[in-house]
Design a protein around this motif. Structure first.
Motif, mmCIF file in Angstrom:
data_model
loop_
_atom_site.group_PDB
_atom_site.id
_atom_site.type_symbol
_atom_site.label_atom_id
_atom_site.label_comp_id
_atom_site.label_asym_id
_atom_site.label_seq_id
_atom_site.Cartn_x
_atom_site.Cartn_y
_atom_site.Cartn_z
ATOM 1 N N PHE A 298 0.839 -1.192 0.000
ATOM 2 C CA PHE A 298 0.000 0.000 0.000
ATOM 3 C C PHE A 298 0.879 1.250 0.000
ATOM 4 N N PHE A 303 -7.178 8.052 4.218
ATOM 5 C CA PHE A 303 -8.469 7.549 3.746
ATOM 6 C C PHE A 303 -9.552 8.561 4.088
ATOM 7 N N ASP A 307 -15.487 7.741 2.220
ATOM 8 C CA ASP A 307 -15.158 6.449 1.609
ATOM 9 C C ASP A 307 -15.181 5.340 2.659
ATOM 10 N N ARG A 423 -11.943 3.196 -6.076
ATOM 11 C CA ARG A 423 -10.528 3.188 -6.469
ATOM 12 C C ARG A 423 -9.604 2.952 -5.270
ATOM 13 N N LYS A 424 -10.008 2.027 -4.434
ATOM 14 C CA LYS A 424 -9.190 1.610 -3.295
ATOM 15 C C LYS A 424 -8.821 0.143 -3.468
ATOM 16 N N GLU A 425 -7.880 -0.299 -2.666
ATOM 17 C CA GLU A 425 -7.424 -1.684 -2.746
ATOM 18 C C GLU A 425 -7.777 -2.414 -1.455
ATOM 19 N N LYS A 457 -4.481 2.115 -0.281
ATOM 20 C CA LYS A 457 -4.341 2.624 -1.644
ATOM 21 C C LYS A 457 -3.066 2.045 -2.234
#
Length: 458
Positions: A298, A303, A307, A423-425, A457
């Motif tokens: 990451f 964050f 979200d 668009r996050k991991e 991210k």
């Protein structure tokens, strides 16, 4: 009473400097799933979820069967062949007819709510393909496969709901009856089922759980005091766990309903509203294509609170307690979320809030609780899914362990899709040192960590 599920879970928890347990598993040939001579029906884009499902190390150890009634295709039992192709363009797989009306009757008879199952236009049955995972996860393969099945079921549920259908989990069934009817090989086991009804179906309103997802079928009353399966027949611990979970007598299969959890002690932090309502969220799902597994660490990026709140709130778009009757607890470990103090929280969905349980955690110590610390570095927040195995099994029998892993898979799939949308991991991490992580996060002594999900991210 100590349950076999507790013993199995302890055996698969990662311990530092401990030699991996050798798996004495039945030596079986890989089954032939080419379905020679069976009728095939092409599936096209839009008929199956484009976003796939979360799978441990992308092994995809899930089989899918569908009982079809009153649809465009002939009534029958079908296996989904993901690699099936024809000369028609845009084919994304095929349905292979493996059974007719007789097999349909046998499958319906395996469920406690036969009338409900008989009226369902579609019944999805999800199986675990153990041969794809045992070589990698060893004894832990069974738990991982159950979570993958839960993720696949979540994918089907959310896809169906996006089309306006009503979807209900069917966790209780006679396992051996399903396996025999589908002619499953020894390395493939039935684990879960979903019933899908049209949007305006009246029967669906009077469903087995009224759509709440707080019920489950227990095999507690048919359990023996001690699991005494012949080690020569079931040499692998996970196969004995599977046998302990099985329902064999529907007359002893009890339906359990639990009340929703109350607010948890601690300082309350209400979540902000989700960025999209449920309808908009489901509409956007079809634009998502599941990305490949990202191995990169990451990046150190904060964050956003909205979200963070959205990802937790969207867990309820499907059914947050899809299989587990509310026995799975959600702990949120915050490291770098705007306006949320770093620390350990309990998420209580009915309150739309997180409740602080302990103060700041050191991210470096958190990372060191993992076999590969780099995977957890710069995590913005993490979810720990825990359960009191003794309490759960005392209520639902050994089958409780299956329900909780299936539910963990649903949560992992929901978090993955929400992350993709924002668009996050997200990553499901199995290789962590259970006792060290539990101690660091001050998880109560009676709780066991069933799954961990890292968010950041990449």
């Amino acid at each position: 009473m100590r349950f076999f599920s507790e013993k199995y879970h302890e055996s698969i928890c990662l311990v530092r400097k401990e030699k991996p347990v050798d798996v004495c598993w039945e030596s079986q040939k890989n089954p032939d799933r080419r379905y020679k001579g069976c009728n095939r029906i092409d599936l096209h884009q839009g008929e199956i979820p484009a976003f796939g499902y979360v799978s441990g190390d992308n092994l995809k150890p899930v089989g899918v069967y569908v009982v079809v009634r009153g649809r465009k295709v002939p009534d029958g039992v079908y296996a989904y062949d993901a690699v099936g192709k024809s000369k028609v363009p845009d084919v994304v797989g095929q349905l292979v007819r493996v059974g007719g009306r007789e097999e349909m009757k046998k499958i319906v008879a395996a469920f406690p709510d036969k009338d409900f199952a008989e009226e369902a236009p579609l019944i999805y049955i999800f199986t675990g393909l153990l041969e794809r995972s045992v070589w990698h996860y060893r004894e832990a393969a069974y738990a991982q496969v159950m979570q993958d099945v839960g993720a696949c079921a979540a994918s089907v549920m959310l896809h169906s709901k996006s089309k306006g259908a009503k979807v209900f989990a069917l966790g209780g069934f006679v396992d051996d009856e399903i396996a025999v009817t589908l002619n499953l090989p020894v390395t493939e086991i039935p684990l879960a089922a979903l019933a899908v009804f049209p949007e305006y179906s009246e029967l669906a309103f009077d469903s087995v759980d009224e759509g709440v997802g707080e019920t489950a079928y227990s095999n507690r009353s048919e359990m023996e005091t001690e699991i005494g399966y012949d080690p020569a027949r079931y040499p692998a611990l996970f196969m004995r766990q599977n046998r302990a979970e099985n329902i064999t007598d529907l007359t002893k299969c009890i339906r359990i309903r639990r009340l929703s959890a109350q607010a948890y002690p601690g300082e309350e932090f209400p979540l902000t509203p989700a960025k999209y309502d449920a309808a908009s969220y489901l509409g956007k799902l079809e634009d998502i294509e599941m990305s490949s597994r990202n191995q990169h660490p990451f990046r150190k990026v904060g964050f956003d609170l909205d979200d963070f709140s959205s990802m937790l709130r969207w867990l309820e778009v499907g059914q947050i307690n899809l299989f587990g009757a509310g026995l799975l607890k959600i702990w949120v470990i915050s490291f770098d979320v705007m306006f949320v103090y770093p620390g350990v929280y309990r998420y209580v969905p009915v309150r739309k809030s997180v409740f602080m349980q302990s103060a700041i955690l050191n991210i470096k110590k958190f990372a060191k609780c993992h076999a590969v610390p780099e995977v957890a570095e710069n995590t913005a927040f993490a979810l720990l899914l825990t359960a009191d195995l003794n309490e759960s099994c005392n209520l639902l029998g050994e089958r409780a362990y299956r329900y909780m892993n299936l539910n963990a898979g649903y949560i992992a799939q929901s978090m993955k899709l929400s992350g993709q949308m924002l668009r996050k991991e997200t990553r499901c991490e199995r290789f962590f040192y259970h006792d060290e992580l539990k101690k660091l996060c001050e998880i109560p002594e009676g709780e066991s960590i069933v799954a961990e999900i890292l968010v950041g991210k990449a």
